[in-house]
Design a protein around this motif. Sequence first.
Motif, PDB file in Angstrom:
ATOM      1  N   TYR A   2     -37.219  44.163  17.670  1.00 42.02           N
ATOM      2  CA  TYR A   2     -36.505  43.740  18.841  1.00 42.02           C
ATOM      3  C   TYR A   2     -38.049  44.978  19.684  1.00 42.02           C
ATOM      4  CZ  TYR A   2     -34.018  44.228  23.178  1.00 42.02           C
ATOM      5  OH  TYR A   2     -33.602  44.376  24.771  1.00 42.02           O
ATOM      6  N   TYR A   7     -31.894  48.541  25.270  1.00 40.32           N
ATOM      7  CA  TYR A   7     -31.457  47.798  23.924  1.00 40.32           C
ATOM      8  C   TYR A   7     -30.249  47.553  24.143  1.00 40.32           C
ATOM      9  CZ  TYR A   7     -35.173  50.933  22.251  1.00 40.32           C
ATOM     10  OH  TYR A   7     -35.582  51.628  21.702  1.00 40.32           O
ATOM     11  N   LYS A  45     -29.612  43.791  22.566  1.00 37.84           N
ATOM     12  CA  LYS A  45     -28.774  44.305  21.115  1.00 37.84           C
ATOM     13  C   LYS A  45     -27.406  44.366  21.083  1.00 37.84           C
ATOM     14  CE  LYS A  45     -30.847  46.713  18.782  1.00 37.84           C
ATOM     15  NZ  LYS A  45     -30.558  48.153  18.036  1.00 37.84           N
TER      16      LYS A  45
END
Length: 200
Positions: A140, A80, A83
């Motif tokens: 995502y 992640y 992001k």
Amino acid sequence: MKHEKLLKLVFTGVFAALSYVVFTFLQIKITLPGGDATSIHLGNAVCVLGALILGGLYGGLGGAIGMTIGDLLDPVYIVYAPKTFILKLCIGLITGLVAHKFGKITQKTDKKEILKWVIAAAVSGLLFNVIFDPLIGYFYKLLILGKPAAELVLAWNVASTSINAVTSTTVSVLVYMALRPALLKSGLFFTISDKKSKTE
């Protein structure tokens, strides 16, 4: 202030280190279905505080770099990291926009007026995060990572992001209002203006 850009870069590094420490070591991690996790933390408070003190770009970069490093060093969060960088940078940019372009908090002397704009700026940056962190996180996970558990963890992500927003708003506002007089006395107070040369 002499060497303002250099000082801002140094402060950006300090905020990056601080956001990394707060996010990594002072978080409450909650394990979710599918091997995912969410957490309660004050990393966003550091990002907002940086934007209030340094301006949106430098403050946002400090928070984004620190929390992205935290993601990269955590096996659960590593996927992640891209992001995180984008979202935390946006928190800083939005907070800085409201605080410095609209509120002009570094040019005001009325404490009530400053407090009003500081709260508005913190709420704006973190409200963006409350909406877009879970939303972008959902797509995502679903589209890029192909995780079928995306829907299962969405509610948990909304809840943790909301809790983080409330606590981060409170902490960042209180700390900024407490630090402001000390920064003014020490000569480390950055006057952010609309002029490009002073905001970059």
